[in-house]
Design a protein around this motif. Structure first.
Motif, PDB file in Angstrom:
ATOM      1  N   LYS A  27       0.852  -1.195   0.000  1.00 58.33           N
ATOM      2  CA  LYS A  27       0.000   0.000   0.000  1.00 58.33           C
ATOM      3  C   LYS A  27       0.886   1.242   0.000  1.00 58.33           C
ATOM      4  CE  LYS A  27      -4.254   1.714   0.446  1.00 58.33           C
ATOM      5  NZ  LYS A  27      -5.333   1.451  -0.524  1.00 58.33           N
ATOM      6  N   LYS A  28       0.717   2.103  -1.011  1.00 58.39           N
ATOM      7  CA  LYS A  28       1.612   3.252  -1.152  1.00 58.39           C
ATOM      8  C   LYS A  28       0.898   4.567  -0.807  1.00 58.39           C
ATOM      9  CE  LYS A  28       2.968   2.138  -5.431  1.00 58.39           C
ATOM     10  NZ  LYS A  28       2.610   0.738  -5.670  1.00 58.39           N
ATOM     11  N   THR A  29       0.379   4.665   0.409  1.00 62.92           N
ATOM     12  CA  THR A  29      -0.181   5.932   0.857  1.00 62.92           C
ATOM     13  C   THR A  29       0.930   6.749   1.518  1.00 62.92           C
ATOM     14  OG1 THR A  29      -0.765   5.116   3.055  1.00 62.92           O
ATOM     15  CG2 THR A  29      -2.402   4.827   1.305  1.00 62.92           C
ATOM     16  N   LEU A  30       0.686   8.047   1.673  1.00 64.18           N
ATOM     17  CA  LEU A  30       1.690   8.915   2.265  1.00 64.18           C
ATOM     18  C   LEU A  30       2.058   8.456   3.677  1.00 64.18           C
ATOM     19  CD1 LEU A  30       3.485  11.393   2.282  1.00 64.18           C
ATOM     20  CD2 LEU A  30       1.484  12.770   2.908  1.00 64.18           C
ATOM     21  N   SER A  31       1.063   8.130   4.487  1.00 68.18           N
ATOM     22  CA  SER A  31       1.349   7.747   5.874  1.00 68.18           C
ATOM     23  C   SER A  31       2.169   6.464   5.946  1.00 68.18           C
ATOM     24  CB  SER A  31       0.047   7.600   6.670  1.00 68.18           C
ATOM     25  OG  SER A  31      -0.769   6.583   6.116  1.00 68.18           O
ATOM     26  N   ILE A  32       1.851   5.491   5.089  1.00 69.80           N
ATOM     27  CA  ILE A  32       2.586   4.218   5.093  1.00 69.80           C
ATOM     28  C   ILE A  32       4.024   4.430   4.631  1.00 69.80           C
ATOM     29  CG2 ILE A  32       2.707   1.899   4.110  1.00 69.80           C
ATOM     30  CD1 ILE A  32       0.399   2.443   6.128  1.00 69.80           C
TER      31      ILE A  32
END
Length: 322
Positions: A27-32
């Protein structure tokens, strides 16, 4: 064994369990991505895409029950029983998320089979890979002249690898009158297989053998096309507001694309983001790794995007000194 694997992604710095799970599954979200950057674990993005959430949570619960992980308000940290865990699961150090290993492995397996059977003029066999997309990719690859050098290139590539690695890779292939190991057993063996394949891809990326490169397809872009377009426009001098309006995106989405791209290695035009005053104020906090709210409070007039970009570049050692 899964517990020992998961334990390696925790330390004395608090970390949320879902951040580890989503990193491993890609998962390439900002938080991750930012959490992975803080913990120096970006390399492991999408290392275990098939990991089931229920299995991960069950392993996490076991680690907590055994006091190998301890819950705090800020997240999980290593407990006294986890610091010197006797069981180690070696991580595939050659692995990089841009390698596209799963797709390349399928193409390689089928290509070896097709070329091997063709050398015996055999057209009646069951394809080692049933997936239509892989079959079509190999068909297209075979139409190109460079595929004629596949055998010699693969031989040369295997020769660059340590003998045990080359032997294990060869044992997993399928050819005329030869069927290798269909499945890898334990998690440790699976991670070893990932490392073997990563070493092969690393050699292809370095040597650029035409047939193998064409079969591999080159590095897998980690940014979606829309995010890359946002970065390109911003690098050309367009403001974030202009980009949001013209691409019909929320301003927050534009910001996230730019920050995610920076974490993944893109070089933002820093001078376009900061006034001299704010840049100088943030520079004074280099290396301190304060949280974003503390930095917002300490630097009047700054905004979240500016602060997070500073944090990212500071962690990466890319914050400009001039």
């Amino acid at each position: 064994m899964l517990e020992a694997f998961i334990l390696q992604f925790f330390s004395d710095q608090p970390r949320r369990g879902p951040a580890v799970y989503l990193l491993l599954t890609g998962k390439k979200t900002l938080s991750i991505l930012f959490s992975a950057l803080q913990h120096h674990q970006l390399q492991w993005l999408q290392l275990y895409p098939t990991l089931a959430r229920a299995d991960f949570q069950a392993a996490l619960n076991t680690l907590i029950a055994q006091k190998r992980l301890v819950e705090t308000d800020a997240g999980l940290v290593l407990g006294s029983n986890g610091v010197d865990s006797a069981v180690k699961v070696p991580l595939p150090e050659a692995y990089q998320p841009w390698m596209g290993l799963a797709e390349f492995e399928r193409r390689l397996l089928l290509a070896v089979q097709v070329v091997s059977e063709a050398s015996f003029d055999n057209r009646r066999y069951r394809p080692a890979v049933a997936e239509w997309a892989t079959q079509q990719a190999v068909r297209d690859w075979l139409k190109h002249p460079e595929s004629a050098n596949f055998v010699s290139e693969l031989t040369a590539a295997f020769a660059t690898l340590p003998a045990p690695v080359a032997d294990r890779l060869a044992q997993r292939l399928v050819g005329h009158d030869f069927v290798g190991a269909a499945q890898v057993g334990s998690l440790t063996a699976s991670l070893e297989a990932t490392n073997d394949l990563a070493l092969l891809v690393a050699a292809i990326a370095q040597q650029k053998w035409p047939a193998l490169w064409a079969l591999w397809g080159g590095p897998t872009p980690l940014l979606p096309p829309n995010a890359k377009l946002v970065c390109d426009r911003f690098a050309r001098g367009e403001s974030r507001q202009q980009i949001a309006q013209q691409m019909r995106l929320r301003p927050s989405t534009v910001n996230e694309h730019l920050l995610e791209a920076t974490i993944l290695g893109w070089q933002p035009p820093v001078g376009q983001v900061y006034s001299a005053t704010i840049k100088a104020a943030l520079t004074a906090y280099q290396g301190q790794q304060l949280n974003y709210q503390a930095l917002l409070d300490a630097v009047p007039g700054s905004e979240f995007f500016q602060v997070r970009l500073f944090q990212i570049l500071d962690l990466q050692g890319r914050w400009p000194h001039d």
